[in-house]
Design an enzyme around this catalytic site. Structure first.
Site, PDB file in Angstrom:
ATOM      1  N   TYR A  56      44.310  51.091  37.208  1.00 44.88           N
ATOM      2  CA  TYR A  56      44.743  49.747  36.591  1.00 44.88           C
ATOM      3  C   TYR A  56      46.441  50.020  37.023  1.00 44.88           C
ATOM      4  O   TYR A  56      47.175  50.741  36.942  1.00 44.88           O
ATOM      5  CB  TYR A  56      44.803  49.795  34.940  1.00 44.88           C
ATOM      6  CG  TYR A  56      43.661  48.917  34.515  1.00 44.88           C
ATOM      7  CD1 TYR A  56      44.121  47.440  35.006  1.00 44.88           C
ATOM      8  CD2 TYR A  56      42.605  49.178  34.033  1.00 44.88           C
ATOM      9  CE1 TYR A  56      43.091  46.509  34.647  1.00 44.88           C
ATOM     10  CE2 TYR A  56      41.589  48.157  33.542  1.00 44.88           C
ATOM     11  CZ  TYR A  56      41.903  46.863  34.013  1.00 44.88           C
ATOM     12  OH  TYR A  56      40.940  45.800  33.665  1.00 44.88           O
ATOM     13  N   GLU A  58      48.288  46.523  36.656  1.00 43.44           N
ATOM     14  CA  GLU A  58      48.864  45.299  36.296  1.00 43.44           C
ATOM     15  C   GLU A  58      50.301  45.197  36.652  1.00 43.44           C
ATOM     16  O   GLU A  58      50.934  46.151  36.089  1.00 43.44           O
ATOM     17  CB  GLU A  58      48.353  44.878  34.902  1.00 43.44           C
ATOM     18  CG  GLU A  58      46.969  44.636  34.827  1.00 43.44           C
ATOM     19  CD  GLU A  58      46.472  44.162  33.379  1.00 43.44           C
ATOM     20  OE1 GLU A  58      47.400  44.421  32.347  1.00 43.44           O
ATOM     21  OE2 GLU A  58      45.255  43.955  33.082  1.00 43.44           O
ATOM     22  N   ASP A 202      46.101  26.301  54.217  1.00 44.78           N
ATOM     23  CA  ASP A 202      45.091  27.363  53.821  1.00 44.78           C
ATOM     24  C   ASP A 202      44.480  27.957  55.352  1.00 44.78           C
ATOM     25  O   ASP A 202      43.777  27.030  55.907  1.00 44.78           O
ATOM     26  CB  ASP A 202      43.873  26.782  52.854  1.00 44.78           C
ATOM     27  CG  ASP A 202      42.826  27.742  52.675  1.00 44.78           C
ATOM     28  OD1 ASP A 202      42.759  28.658  53.238  1.00 44.78           O
ATOM     29  OD2 ASP A 202      42.149  27.381  51.957  1.00 44.78           O
ATOM     30  N   THR A 228      42.555  34.208  53.386  1.00 43.93           N
ATOM     31  CA  THR A 228      41.698  35.434  53.065  1.00 43.93           C
ATOM     32  C   THR A 228      41.927  36.489  54.022  1.00 43.93           C
ATOM     33  O   THR A 228      42.683  36.222  55.124  1.00 43.93           O
ATOM     34  CB  THR A 228      40.095  35.046  53.546  1.00 43.93           C
ATOM     35  OG1 THR A 228      39.877  34.665  54.926  1.00 43.93           O
ATOM     36  CG2 THR A 228      39.537  33.821  52.480  1.00 43.93           C
ATOM     37  N   LYS A 231      38.168  37.272  57.287  1.00 40.89           N
ATOM     38  CA  LYS A 231      37.671  36.544  58.397  1.00 40.89           C
ATOM     39  C   LYS A 231      38.216  36.950  59.753  1.00 40.89           C
ATOM     40  O   LYS A 231      37.611  38.049  60.256  1.00 40.89           O
ATOM     41  CB  LYS A 231      37.783  34.919  57.890  1.00 40.89           C
ATOM     42  CG  LYS A 231      37.055  34.870  56.699  1.00 40.89           C
ATOM     43  CD  LYS A 231      37.390  33.150  56.207  1.00 40.89           C
ATOM     44  CE  LYS A 231      36.356  33.000  54.858  1.00 40.89           C
ATOM     45  NZ  LYS A 231      36.712  31.545  54.336  1.00 40.89           N
ATOM     46  N   ARG A 237      37.213  42.210  52.069  1.00 40.20           N
ATOM     47  CA  ARG A 237      37.122  40.823  51.452  1.00 40.20           C
ATOM     48  C   ARG A 237      38.486  40.615  50.274  1.00 40.20           C
ATOM     49  O   ARG A 237      38.539  41.535  49.381  1.00 40.20           O
ATOM     50  CB  ARG A 237      36.066  40.915  50.470  1.00 40.20           C
ATOM     51  CG  ARG A 237      34.706  41.227  51.345  1.00 40.20           C
ATOM     52  CD  ARG A 237      33.399  40.450  50.403  1.00 40.20           C
ATOM     53  NE  ARG A 237      33.567  39.122  50.711  1.00 40.20           N
ATOM     54  CZ  ARG A 237      33.101  38.395  51.904  1.00 40.20           C
ATOM     55  NH1 ARG A 237      32.581  39.282  52.770  1.00 40.20           N
ATOM     56  NH2 ARG A 237      32.929  37.126  51.908  1.00 40.20           N
TER      57      ARG A 237
HETATM   58  C1  LIG Z   1      36.828  31.145  53.079  1.00 41.43           C
HETATM   59  C2  LIG Z   1      37.784  29.873  52.666  1.00 41.43           C
HETATM   60  C3  LIG Z   1      38.177  30.274  51.426  1.00 41.43           C
HETATM   61  C4  LIG Z   1      37.915  31.035  50.064  1.00 41.43           C
HETATM   62  O1  LIG Z   1      37.611  32.353  50.523  1.00 41.43           O
HETATM   63  P1  LIG Z   1      36.781  33.164  49.303  1.00 41.43           P
HETATM   64  O2  LIG Z   1      37.448  34.524  49.684  1.00 41.43           O
HETATM   65  O3  LIG Z   1      35.504  33.170  49.825  1.00 41.43           O
HETATM   66  O4  LIG Z   1      37.183  32.764  48.010  1.00 41.43           O
HETATM   67  C5  LIG Z   1      39.339  29.351  51.177  1.00 41.43           C
HETATM   68  N1  LIG Z   1      39.583  28.466  51.796  1.00 41.43           N
HETATM   69  C6  LIG Z   1      39.060  28.103  53.028  1.00 41.43           C
HETATM   70  C7  LIG Z   1      39.558  27.394  54.029  1.00 41.43           C
HETATM   71  C8  LIG Z   1      37.974  29.004  53.568  1.00 41.43           C
HETATM   72  O5  LIG Z   1      37.525  28.766  54.852  1.00 41.43           O
END
Ligand SMILES: *Cc1c(COP(=O)(O)O)cnc(C)c1O
Length: 419
Positions: A56, A58, A202, A228, A231, A237
């Site tokens: 933990y 936090e 994003d 993220t 990707k 993840r």
């Molecule tokens: C994949 C994605 C997310 C979210 O990712 P998670 O880890 O699955 O919650 C947010 N914004 C965009 C544009 C994405 O393609």
């Protein structure tokens, strides 16, 4: 270490181990064309499987709510330093459990319930956290969507500006899950300034491309950049939020205690490893090959008669409109047929799709995972051929079985990283 863990799991829980082994085999023997997926290195997996999961922590480095955090501080500081260097950012929070969690924290930091948000329409490539009705974002806030134009199938910044000046959003969101073209962060920033909104970029999908200089960076333009890590960035993840020093305390507060409890320290350790890999020169070459491969795949599909949304791609993904070649084939059916042939894709709406989101007229394809396996342009031509034959087979499962055999052979020549 991973081999040792695998031995111990096989002994203590053969039932779970058997399922993991089957998944390793599935990943090895199929072509992963899902644009949001990748294959991480053994180093990333090793960190992710470490004893950091026991702890933990936090709070933040130097300000924890638990004892025994000396190594937690070291790893989180290392992840932060690497992330800031990689993206040339003033501040980063590496604790978001996911991209969705990163976005949640930004909304909580700058919005009140019912505030107006301008974001890309989901049916035109946006993400569910950008305002889907059944997502918290669509429930909590008043969402004004912008879309792509009918003729170009690209975002028209003049139209975004018109909507922004008309609706006076408090937050503008740019960034997408299924948009094959370059995003003009500077133009978005200009519009946000003009209408008094804050800007969130994003970059979940294109973070790796940005690191390699293959897509303009959002960092100098957006108040908040969320991403993220799993990707194109090819880490575990998870999520991250970048912002300027002036907003650092606000963002940190809305991750913890605002929206999360204890950080996933094993994931943060794996993020540090992935960020270290991304700082190396060969990561840039990897990202360049992703883009080159996407163009080669797009060209090969076009030469077989497939129409691509917006005519092609600038990045790692493309949207295939199935209707020219297969007028009666839905994305759902195509996804199933391709899976039977060992080609893994996801169905996707195309802009102005007349089919339902559960059916769709399109597929989304991306090259990050195949590029990780070492595939280059010649293999992209092969992949387009295999994909086309698997679809053109129609109900003929014998043809698809033959394609599946060729897919396995191609996969055998390009093994997963240290599988
Ligand atoms: C994949 C994605 C997310 C979210 O990712 P998670 O880890 O699955 O919650 C947010 N914004 C965009 C544009 C994405 O393609």
């Amino acid at each position: 270490m991973v081999a040792h863990l695998a031995r111990s799991l096989a002994e203590s829980d053969p039932e779970v181990m058997a399922i993991i082994v089957r998944e390793e085999e599935r990943q090895q023997n199929t072509l992963e064309l899902i644009a949001s997926e990748n294959h991480v290195s053994l180093a990333v997996r090793t960190a992710n499987a470490s004893v950091f999961t026991n702890k933990y922590a936090e709070g933040y480095p130097g300000k924890r709510y638990y004892g025994g955090c000396v190594n937690m501080d070291a790893i989180e500081n290392l992840a932060r330093e690497r992330a800031k260097k990689l993206f040339s950012a003033e501040h980063v929070n590496v604790q978001p459990h996911s991209g969705a969690q990163a976005n949640t924290a930004v909304y909580m930091a700058v919005l009140q319930p019912q505030d107006t948000v301008l974001s890309l329409d989901l049916a035109h490539g946006g993400h569910l956290t950008h305002g889907l009705k059944v997502n918290f974002s669509g429930t909590m806030y008043r969402i004004v969507p912008y879309g792509v134009e009918r003729d170009t199938e690209q975002v028209d910044m003049a139209n975004v500006r018109r909507l922004a000046l008309e609706h006076k959003p408090k937050l503008i969101i740019c960034g997408a899950s299924a948009y094959p073209r370059t995003i003009d962060f500077a133009a978005f920033a200009q519009i946000a300034k003009e209408c008094g909104a804050r800007l969130m970029a994003d970059i979940a999908h294109i973070a790796g491309l940005i690191v390699a200089g293959l897509h303009p960076s959002s960092i100098p333009h957006a108040d908040f950049t969320t991403t993220t890590t799993h990707k194109t960035l090819r880490g575990p993840r998870g999520g991250m939020i970048f912002c300027r020093a002036a907003d650092a305390a606000l963002i940190d507060k809305w991750i913890f205690p605002g929206t999360q409890g204890g950080p996933l320290m094993h994931t943060i350790a794996a993020k540090a490893v992935a960020l270290g890999e991304a700082l190396r020169p060969d990561f840039k070459q990897y990202q360049q090959q992703i883009v080159v491969n996407a163009r080669a795949l797009a060209e090969s599909l076009r030469s077989r008669g497939y129409r691509l949304v917006s005519g092609g791609t600038d990045n790692h993904l493309m949207l295939v409109d199935l209707r020219n070649v297969h007028p009666d084939l839905t994305g759902k059916q195509a996804e199933g047929w391709l899976e039977a042939a060992g080609v893994i894709v996801n169905k996707n709406m195309i802009p102005f799709d007349e089919r339902k989101p559960t059916q769709t007229s399109g597929l989304r394809l991306g090259t990050p995972a195949l590029t990780t396996r070492g595939m280059k342009e010649p293999e992209m031509v092969r992949v387009a051929d295999l994909l086309h034959r698997a679809l053109a087979a129609g109900d003929d499962e014998a043809v698809r079985a033959k394609v599946s055999g060729e897919v396995r052979e191609l996969c055998r020549q390009f093994p997963l990283p240290q599988a």
